[in-house]
Design an enzyme around this catalytic site. Structure first.
Site, PDB file in Angstrom:
ATOM      1  N   SER A 184      10.646  12.093   8.335  1.00  0.00           N
ATOM      2  CA  SER A 184      10.981  10.790   7.749  1.00  0.00           C
ATOM      3  C   SER A 184      11.929  10.043   8.671  1.00  0.00           C
ATOM      4  O   SER A 184      13.028  10.511   8.969  1.00  0.00           O
ATOM      5  CB  SER A 184      11.642  10.994   6.379  1.00  0.00           C
ATOM      6  N   GLN A 186      13.433   7.391   7.884  1.00  0.00           N
ATOM      7  CA  GLN A 186      14.589   6.928   7.118  1.00  0.00           C
ATOM      8  C   GLN A 186      15.669   7.996   7.080  1.00  0.00           C
ATOM      9  O   GLN A 186      16.855   7.702   7.238  1.00  0.00           O
ATOM     10  CB  GLN A 186      14.153   6.535   5.705  1.00  0.00           C
ATOM     11  N   ASP A 334       2.231   4.522   6.116  1.00  0.00           N
ATOM     12  CA  ASP A 334       2.143   3.300   5.309  1.00  0.00           C
ATOM     13  C   ASP A 334       0.727   2.722   5.268  1.00  0.00           C
ATOM     14  O   ASP A 334       0.460   1.768   4.536  1.00  0.00           O
ATOM     15  CB  ASP A 334       3.107   2.237   5.854  1.00  0.00           C
ATOM     16  N   LYS A 361       6.711   6.599  -2.634  1.00  0.00           N
ATOM     17  CA  LYS A 361       6.850   5.290  -1.976  1.00  0.00           C
ATOM     18  C   LYS A 361       7.115   4.223  -3.053  1.00  0.00           C
ATOM     19  O   LYS A 361       7.518   4.556  -4.155  1.00  0.00           O
ATOM     20  CB  LYS A 361       5.594   4.983  -1.150  1.00  0.00           C
ATOM     21  N   ARG A 365       1.461   6.095  -4.540  1.00  0.00           N
ATOM     22  CA  ARG A 365       0.296   5.456  -3.908  1.00  0.00           C
ATOM     23  C   ARG A 365      -0.975   6.289  -4.007  1.00  0.00           C
ATOM     24  O   ARG A 365      -2.075   5.732  -3.924  1.00  0.00           O
ATOM     25  CB  ARG A 365       0.611   5.116  -2.444  1.00  0.00           C
ATOM     26  N   ARG A 407       1.817  -2.878  -0.465  1.00  0.00           N
ATOM     27  CA  ARG A 407       0.659  -2.388   0.300  1.00  0.00           C
ATOM     28  C   ARG A 407      -0.555  -2.156  -0.609  1.00  0.00           C
ATOM     29  O   ARG A 407      -1.697  -2.292  -0.182  1.00  0.00           O
ATOM     30  CB  ARG A 407       1.025  -1.131   1.083  1.00  0.00           C
TER      31      ARG A 407
HETATM   32  C1  S3P Z   1      10.316   3.494   7.438  1.00  0.00           C
HETATM   33  C2  S3P Z   1       9.967   4.805   7.365  1.00  0.00           C
HETATM   34  C3  S3P Z   1       8.889   5.313   6.505  1.00  0.00           C
HETATM   35  C4  S3P Z   1       7.982   4.206   6.020  1.00  0.00           C
HETATM   36  C5  S3P Z   1       8.763   3.013   5.548  1.00  0.00           C
HETATM   37  C6  S3P Z   1       9.614   2.447   6.664  1.00  0.00           C
HETATM   38  C7  S3P Z   1      11.428   3.098   8.314  1.00  0.00           C
HETATM   39  O1  S3P Z   1       9.474   5.939   5.376  1.00  0.00           O
HETATM   40  O2  S3P Z   1       7.157   4.675   4.983  1.00  0.00           O
HETATM   41  O3  S3P Z   1       7.875   1.992   5.110  1.00  0.00           O
HETATM   42  O4  S3P Z   1      11.561   1.890   8.613  1.00  0.00           O
HETATM   43  O5  S3P Z   1      12.176   3.981   8.743  1.00  0.00           O
HETATM   44  P1  S3P Z   1       9.931   7.492   5.415  1.00  0.00           P
HETATM   45  O6  S3P Z   1      11.015   7.617   6.386  1.00  0.00           O
HETATM   46  O7  S3P Z   1      10.397   7.770   4.017  1.00  0.00           O
HETATM   47  O8  S3P Z   1       8.691   8.256   5.763  1.00  0.00           O
END
Ligand code: S3P
Length: 449
Positions: A184, A186, A334, A361, A365, A407
């Site tokens: 991830s 994030q 995504d 998400k 989804r 989405r």
């Molecule tokens: C993102 C990371 C992804 C993605 C999200 C944007 C980011 O999430 O699904 O739309 O900008 O770091 P995850 O880190 O939870 O996979």
């Protein structure tokens, strides 16, 4: 009668009606998609904590980056009015964010809340509360709260800090080596941002490579980062001061994906999507569509401000089923809703696995796409960690619902383009989270033969 694409405003929300005419429809033209959402968030955030001025060209003007901008304005950064030409961010400096007098609202944006938590947790002596909309308040935060607590963070919330609203008492953090159970960006970015403010080396190791926009931009802003591609590990050395930079945001491949699939499934289509970011940690969609034998050409490949960019030409071609899973999933995470639409028009049975992350998400989804596509007559089975889609059954327009997920709204609109009769997408305004002009572009490229 021509195909019509109409927005109907109801008191609570918007409906998008796709009324398919009997005459043949194709998609034609050259278009641009809005700025990359991930890069837009990061440009605003790094700008907000850097010293000096950051300028951002091509920023996504969607609701998610607006949430980031309003949170960081409340934290003391000066951010000019948002536009695509040039946004100016006057940073506060590392550790210099100010305690806001009110709750920080991340809206619908997981990236805003999770990355921001990494910065807030390391601001000693200051107190913050953060929340979001109903969807965000049901999404798991323990994936970042757990490593931040290992660094010494104090965070409280429902389910032992798993659910927003969250309260944070800023602390001096210590560096850690975190082995993340999920790939991830994030989680990775949150810990790296927290690591910026610690004394020493903070490392994140992921099971597979997730998008690397934070690493690229942190380096460009002057942070010391080392990357081990073998083990999917990134190390940041703190404390580090960042310096404001010019950022140019490429078009979002996650938004381009709707047109790549639309151009593939609508007969006689020929579309060029200009200026799309093709960072290899994001191009899983191109690989999946190549496996499905889509006709997509990368033209004019170049590098713009540290990110690879290309124009993508897509022409209609009968798609074939494929199997998607493993390390490819984080690189197209995504795009799975729109891939499910592609699969509904492909010959054979497509299987998507290892994608349980989709359940947390903006909506679940997997459940939502299976249910909504089946309403249009597709043959989709929900798996615990994916979808099984048998393509080739003609779809018929029906009333479907976005579940307030941007989405999902756009994926269903593309499915509606190839469904007989009228497809009505309820709560279609969700698209504005990442793609404010989606419907206008859709109207612009439709051609009746
Ligand atoms: C993102 C990371 C992804 C993605 C999200 C944007 C980011 O999430 O699904 O739309 O900008 O770091 P995850 O880190 O939870 O996979």
């Amino acid at each position: 009668m021509a195909t019509s694409i109409v927005i109907v405003e109801t008191p609570e929300s918007q409906q998008l009606l796709i009324q398919k005419a009997n005459a043949s429809l194709s998609l034609q033209g050259s278009i641009r998609v809005p700025g990359d959402k991930s890069i837009s968030h990061r440009a605003l955030m790094l700008g907000a904590i850097a010293q000096g001025e950051t300028t951002v060209e091509g920023l996504l003007l969607g609701e998610d980056p607006r949430s980031t901008a309003s949170c960081f304005r409340a934290l003391g950064a000066e951010i000019s009015e948002l536009n695509t030409e040039r946004v100016r961010v006057q940073g506060a400096g590392i550790g210099q964010l100010i305690e806001p007098a009110n709750i920080l609202d991340a809206g619908n944006s997981g990236t805003t809340i999770r990355l921001m938590l990494g910065l807030l947790a390391g601001q000693p002596g200051q107190f913050f509360s953060v929340t979001g909309d109903a969807s965000l308040r049901s999404r798991p935060m323990s994936r970042v709260v757990k490593p931040l607590r290992q660094m010494g963070a104090q965070i409280w919330g429902r389910q032992d800090g798993n659910l927003a609203p969250l309260a944070i008492q800023g602390q001096h953090l210590r560096p850690i080596h975190y082995h993340s159970p999920i790939a991830s960006a994030q989680v990775k970015s949150c810990i790296l941002l927290a690591g910026l403010m610690t004394e020493g080396e903070t490392t994140v190791t992921e099971p597979a490579l997730s998008r690397d926009h934070s690493e690229r931009m942190l380096r460009a802003f002057g942070a010391q980062l080392s990357i081990d591609p073998e083990t999917h590990s990134v190390t940041i050395t703190g404390p580090a001061q960042l310096h404001g930079q010019p950022v140019i945001v490429p078009g979002d491949i996650s938004s381009a994906a709707f047109w790549l699939v639309a151009g593939s499934i609508v007969p006689d289509s020929d579309l060029v999507i200009e200026n799309v970011g093709v960072n290899p940690t994001r191009t899983g969609i191109l690989e999946a569509l190549a496996m499905m034998e889509a006709d997509i050409e990368l033209q004019n490949q170049r590098e713009v401000a540290g990110e690879p960019v290309a124009d993508l030409r897509v022409r209609h071609r009968q798609l074939k089923a494929c199997e998607i899973g493993g390390d490819l999933i984080p690189r197209l995470i995504d795009e799975i809703p729109i891939l499910a639409v592609a699969a509904a028009f492909a010959q054979g049975t497509t299987v998507i696995r290892d994608a349980a992350e989709l359940r947390v998400k903006e909506s679940d989804r997997l459940a939502v796409m299976a249910h909504q596509l089946n309403r249009l007559g597709a043959r989709v089975t929900e798996l615990p960690d994916g979808l099984e889609i048998t393509g080739g059954t003609p779809l018929t327009g029906a009333e479907v619902d976005s579940h307030d997920d941007h989405r999902v709204a756009m994926s269903l609109a593309i499915a509606g383009l190839n469904a007989a009769g009228t497809t009505t997408i309820n709560r279609a305004e969700a698209a504005a989270i990442s793609y404010p002009n989606f419907t206008a572009t859709l109207q612009q490229i439709c051609r009746e033969g």
